[in-house]
Design a protein around this motif. Structure first.
Motif, PDB file in Angstrom:
ATOM      1  N   ILE A  80      40.441  51.864  27.561  1.00  0.00           N
ATOM      2  CA  ILE A  80      40.511  52.089  29.009  1.00  0.00           C
ATOM      3  C   ILE A  80      41.984  52.329  29.332  1.00  0.00           C
ATOM      4  CG2 ILE A  80      40.125  51.101  31.295  1.00  0.00           C
ATOM      5  CD1 ILE A  80      37.822  49.476  30.042  1.00  0.00           C
ATOM      6  N   ASP A  81      42.275  53.464  29.908  1.00  0.00           N
ATOM      7  CA  ASP A  81      43.651  53.888  30.158  1.00  0.00           C
ATOM      8  C   ASP A  81      44.177  53.295  31.461  1.00  0.00           C
ATOM      9  OD1 ASP A  81      46.060  55.136  29.831  1.00  0.00           O
ATOM     10  OD2 ASP A  81      45.339  57.128  30.415  1.00  0.00           O
ATOM     11  N   ARG A  82      44.371  51.982  31.433  1.00  0.00           N
ATOM     12  CA  ARG A  82      44.937  51.244  32.559  1.00  0.00           C
ATOM     13  C   ARG A  82      45.915  50.230  31.996  1.00  0.00           C
ATOM     14  NH1 ARG A  82      44.365  53.066  37.605  1.00  0.00           N
ATOM     15  NH2 ARG A  82      44.468  50.982  38.454  1.00  0.00           N
ATOM     16  N   ASP A  83      46.796  49.730  32.837  1.00  0.00           N
ATOM     17  CA  ASP A  83      47.691  48.649  32.440  1.00  0.00           C
ATOM     18  C   ASP A  83      46.838  47.401  32.220  1.00  0.00           C
ATOM     19  OD1 ASP A  83      49.569  46.603  32.254  1.00  0.00           O
ATOM     20  OD2 ASP A  83      50.803  47.367  33.888  1.00  0.00           O
ATOM     21  N   GLY A  84      46.933  46.800  31.058  1.00  0.00           N
ATOM     22  CA  GLY A  84      46.110  45.641  30.728  1.00  0.00           C
ATOM     23  C   GLY A  84      46.666  44.312  31.208  1.00  0.00           C
ATOM     24  N   THR A  85      47.805  44.336  31.893  1.00  0.00           N
ATOM     25  CA  THR A  85      48.474  43.105  32.310  1.00  0.00           C
ATOM     26  C   THR A  85      47.547  42.150  33.051  1.00  0.00           C
ATOM     27  OG1 THR A  85      50.563  44.290  32.468  1.00  0.00           O
ATOM     28  CG2 THR A  85      50.433  42.171  33.613  1.00  0.00           C
ATOM     29  N   HIS A  86      46.762  42.656  33.980  1.00  0.00           N
ATOM     30  CA  HIS A  86      45.929  41.798  34.824  1.00  0.00           C
ATOM     31  C   HIS A  86      44.436  41.907  34.505  1.00  0.00           C
ATOM     32  CE1 HIS A  86      49.506  40.865  37.010  1.00  0.00           C
ATOM     33  NE2 HIS A  86      49.687  42.126  37.365  1.00  0.00           N
ATOM     34  N   PHE A  87      44.106  42.554  33.399  1.00  0.00           N
ATOM     35  CA  PHE A  87      42.691  42.753  33.087  1.00  0.00           C
ATOM     36  C   PHE A  87      41.967  41.431  32.861  1.00  0.00           C
ATOM     37  CE2 PHE A  87      39.042  44.051  30.416  1.00  0.00           C
ATOM     38  CZ  PHE A  87      38.473  44.955  31.296  1.00  0.00           C
ATOM     39  N   ARG A  88      42.668  40.401  32.395  1.00  0.00           N
ATOM     40  CA  ARG A  88      42.015  39.098  32.216  1.00  0.00           C
ATOM     41  C   ARG A  88      41.486  38.584  33.550  1.00  0.00           C
ATOM     42  NH1 ARG A  88      45.108  34.178  32.860  1.00  0.00           N
ATOM     43  NH2 ARG A  88      47.123  34.650  33.791  1.00  0.00           N
ATOM     44  N   TYR A  89      42.205  38.865  34.648  1.00  0.00           N
ATOM     45  CA  TYR A  89      41.720  38.462  35.960  1.00  0.00           C
ATOM     46  C   TYR A  89      40.445  39.229  36.330  1.00  0.00           C
ATOM     47  CZ  TYR A  89      46.293  36.239  36.678  1.00  0.00           C
ATOM     48  OH  TYR A  89      47.417  35.463  36.567  1.00  0.00           O
ATOM     49  N   ILE A  90      40.395  40.490  35.955  1.00  0.00           N
ATOM     50  CA  ILE A  90      39.198  41.290  36.230  1.00  0.00           C
ATOM     51  C   ILE A  90      37.998  40.677  35.513  1.00  0.00           C
ATOM     52  CG2 ILE A  90      38.136  43.569  35.886  1.00  0.00           C
ATOM     53  CD1 ILE A  90      40.347  43.470  38.101  1.00  0.00           C
ATOM     54  N   LEU A  91      38.169  40.363  34.233  1.00  0.00           N
ATOM     55  CA  LEU A  91      37.079  39.734  33.477  1.00  0.00           C
ATOM     56  C   LEU A  91      36.710  38.379  34.071  1.00  0.00           C
ATOM     57  CD1 LEU A  91      38.016  40.573  29.781  1.00  0.00           C
ATOM     58  CD2 LEU A  91      36.228  41.625  31.189  1.00  0.00           C
ATOM     59  N   ASN A  92      37.705  37.595  34.447  1.00  0.00           N
ATOM     60  CA  ASN A  92      37.402  36.287  35.027  1.00  0.00           C
ATOM     61  C   ASN A  92      36.691  36.409  36.367  1.00  0.00           C
ATOM     62  OD1 ASN A  92      38.334  34.782  32.884  1.00  0.00           O
ATOM     63  ND2 ASN A  92      40.413  34.647  33.695  1.00  0.00           N
ATOM     64  N   ALA A  93      37.028  37.413  37.151  1.00  0.00           N
ATOM     65  CA  ALA A  93      36.316  37.638  38.411  1.00  0.00           C
ATOM     66  C   ALA A  93      34.845  37.950  38.140  1.00  0.00           C
ATOM     67  CB  ALA A  93      36.971  38.774  39.192  1.00  0.00           C
ATOM     68  N   LEU A  94      34.576  38.765  37.117  1.00  0.00           N
ATOM     69  CA  LEU A  94      33.189  39.064  36.766  1.00  0.00           C
ATOM     70  C   LEU A  94      32.473  37.821  36.255  1.00  0.00           C
ATOM     71  CD1 LEU A  94      33.655  42.493  34.947  1.00  0.00           C
ATOM     72  CD2 LEU A  94      32.781  42.095  37.263  1.00  0.00           C
ATOM     73  N   ARG A  95      33.163  37.011  35.487  1.00  0.00           N
ATOM     74  CA  ARG A  95      32.555  35.798  34.917  1.00  0.00           C
ATOM     75  C   ARG A  95      32.314  34.732  35.974  1.00  0.00           C
ATOM     76  NH1 ARG A  95      37.086  36.311  30.625  1.00  0.00           N
ATOM     77  NH2 ARG A  95      36.021  37.393  28.936  1.00  0.00           N
ATOM     78  N   ASP A  96      33.309  34.539  36.852  1.00  0.00           N
ATOM     79  CA  ASP A  96      33.271  33.409  37.776  1.00  0.00           C
ATOM     80  C   ASP A  96      32.639  33.718  39.119  1.00  0.00           C
ATOM     81  OD1 ASP A  96      34.632  32.123  35.758  1.00  0.00           O
ATOM     82  OD2 ASP A  96      36.587  32.216  36.750  1.00  0.00           O
ATOM     83  N   GLY A  97      32.523  34.988  39.468  1.00  0.00           N
ATOM     84  CA  GLY A  97      31.925  35.347  40.750  1.00  0.00           C
ATOM     85  C   GLY A  97      32.699  34.743  41.910  1.00  0.00           C
ATOM     86  N   PRO A  98      31.989  34.186  42.875  1.00  0.00           N
ATOM     87  CA  PRO A  98      32.645  33.646  44.077  1.00  0.00           C
ATOM     88  C   PRO A  98      33.595  32.478  43.790  1.00  0.00           C
ATOM     89  CG  PRO A  98      30.277  33.836  44.389  1.00  0.00           C
ATOM     90  CD  PRO A  98      30.545  34.135  42.958  1.00  0.00           C
ATOM     91  N   GLU A  99      33.492  31.883  42.626  1.00  0.00           N
ATOM     92  CA  GLU A  99      34.375  30.777  42.262  1.00  0.00           C
ATOM     93  C   GLU A  99      35.734  31.258  41.751  1.00  0.00           C
ATOM     94  OE1 GLU A  99      33.379  27.618  42.871  1.00  0.00           O
ATOM     95  OE2 GLU A  99      31.614  28.618  43.715  1.00  0.00           O
ATOM     96  N   PHE A 100      35.885  32.565  41.556  1.00  0.00           N
ATOM     97  CA  PHE A 100      37.142  33.113  41.053  1.00  0.00           C
ATOM     98  C   PHE A 100      38.272  32.801  42.031  1.00  0.00           C
ATOM     99  CE2 PHE A 100      40.157  36.749  41.047  1.00  0.00           C
ATOM    100  CZ  PHE A 100      40.726  36.513  39.800  1.00  0.00           C
ATOM    101  N   GLU A 101      39.366  32.278  41.494  1.00  0.00           N
ATOM    102  CA  GLU A 101      40.532  31.955  42.322  1.00  0.00           C
ATOM    103  C   GLU A 101      41.603  33.017  42.131  1.00  0.00           C
ATOM    104  OE1 GLU A 101      41.986  27.978  42.293  1.00  0.00           O
ATOM    105  OE2 GLU A 101      39.956  27.164  41.988  1.00  0.00           O
ATOM    106  N   ILE A 102      41.996  33.632  43.227  1.00  0.00           N
ATOM    107  CA  ILE A 102      43.032  34.659  43.212  1.00  0.00           C
ATOM    108  C   ILE A 102      44.380  33.974  42.976  1.00  0.00           C
ATOM    109  CG2 ILE A 102      44.173  36.445  44.588  1.00  0.00           C
ATOM    110  CD1 ILE A 102      41.493  36.675  46.132  1.00  0.00           C
ATOM    111  N   PRO A 103      45.204  34.495  42.068  1.00  0.00           N
ATOM    112  CA  PRO A 103      46.526  33.903  41.834  1.00  0.00           C
ATOM    113  C   PRO A 103      47.334  33.854  43.128  1.00  0.00           C
ATOM    114  CG  PRO A 103      46.037  35.569  40.193  1.00  0.00           C
ATOM    115  CD  PRO A 103      44.956  35.661  41.228  1.00  0.00           C
ATOM    116  N   LYS A 104      48.202  32.869  43.232  1.00  0.00           N
ATOM    117  CA  LYS A 104      48.980  32.667  44.463  1.00  0.00           C
ATOM    118  C   LYS A 104      50.188  33.591  44.587  1.00  0.00           C
ATOM    119  CE  LYS A 104      47.492  27.892  45.080  1.00  0.00           C
ATOM    120  NZ  LYS A 104      46.185  28.307  45.445  1.00  0.00           N
ATOM    121  N   ASP A 105      50.667  34.115  43.492  1.00  0.00           N
ATOM    122  CA  ASP A 105      51.839  34.996  43.504  1.00  0.00           C
ATOM    123  C   ASP A 105      51.512  36.284  44.256  1.00  0.00           C
ATOM    124  OD1 ASP A 105      53.659  37.104  42.794  1.00  0.00           O
ATOM    125  OD2 ASP A 105      54.262  35.978  41.019  1.00  0.00           O
ATOM    126  N   PRO A 106      52.251  36.585  45.360  1.00  0.00           N
ATOM    127  CA  PRO A 106      51.944  37.781  46.155  1.00  0.00           C
ATOM    128  C   PRO A 106      52.082  39.092  45.376  1.00  0.00           C
ATOM    129  CG  PRO A 106      53.783  36.543  47.126  1.00  0.00           C
ATOM    130  CD  PRO A 106      53.336  35.804  45.920  1.00  0.00           C
TER     131      PRO A 106
END
Length: 130
Positions: A80-106
């Motif tokens: 997938i031709d995207r920056d992988g830096t934050h892809f773990r958050y994407i996977l965690n959002a899919l895994r955790d659903g509404p329980e996913f916590e957005i990082p606090k760093d703006p």
């Protein structure tokens, strides 16, 4: 008989060991297929179940048969031709659903918002409307 597989109790699934058809996927059992991804050079492994968990997303469309799967890199991982830096958050959002916590760093929030928009994950990360 000698060499036969052990009997499995009625109604129980026979445990399966990992079997690899090629390096991009591994089937752990009948319900879990492991997908190996290369997102902009960052390597990830997740289940097909996770990628298909939200049908409206780009990843579900890519791996659910609606679209062609991405090309593979030289090691057989889906690229997938995207920056992988934050892809773990994407996977965690899919895994955790509404329980996913957005990082606090703006700064991370803004970058993640852009990635979530690209992947079509609107239900977990607020997307600013222009």
């Amino acid at each position: 008989m000698a060499g036969d597989a052990k009997e499995v109790e009625p109604g129980k699934k026979r445990p399966r060991t990992s079997e690899t058809s090629n390096s991009d996927t591994t089937r752990v059992d009948n319900d879990t297929e492991i997908i190996h991804l290369n997102v902009g050079g960052a390597l990830f492994a997740t289940s097909l179940k996770t990628l298909l968990s939200h049908p409206e997303t780009l990843l579900s469309n890519m791996f659910g048969g609606k679209w062609s799967r991405p090309v593979k890199d030289k090691d057989g991982r889906y690229f997938i031709d995207r920056d992988g830096t934050h892809f773990r958050y994407i996977l965690n959002a899919l895994r955790d659903g509404p329980e996913f916590e957005i990082p606090k760093d703006p700064n991370v929030q803004e970058e993640l918002r852009k990635e979530a928009q690209y992947y079509g994950i609107k239900m977990f990360v607020p997307i600013k409307e222009n």
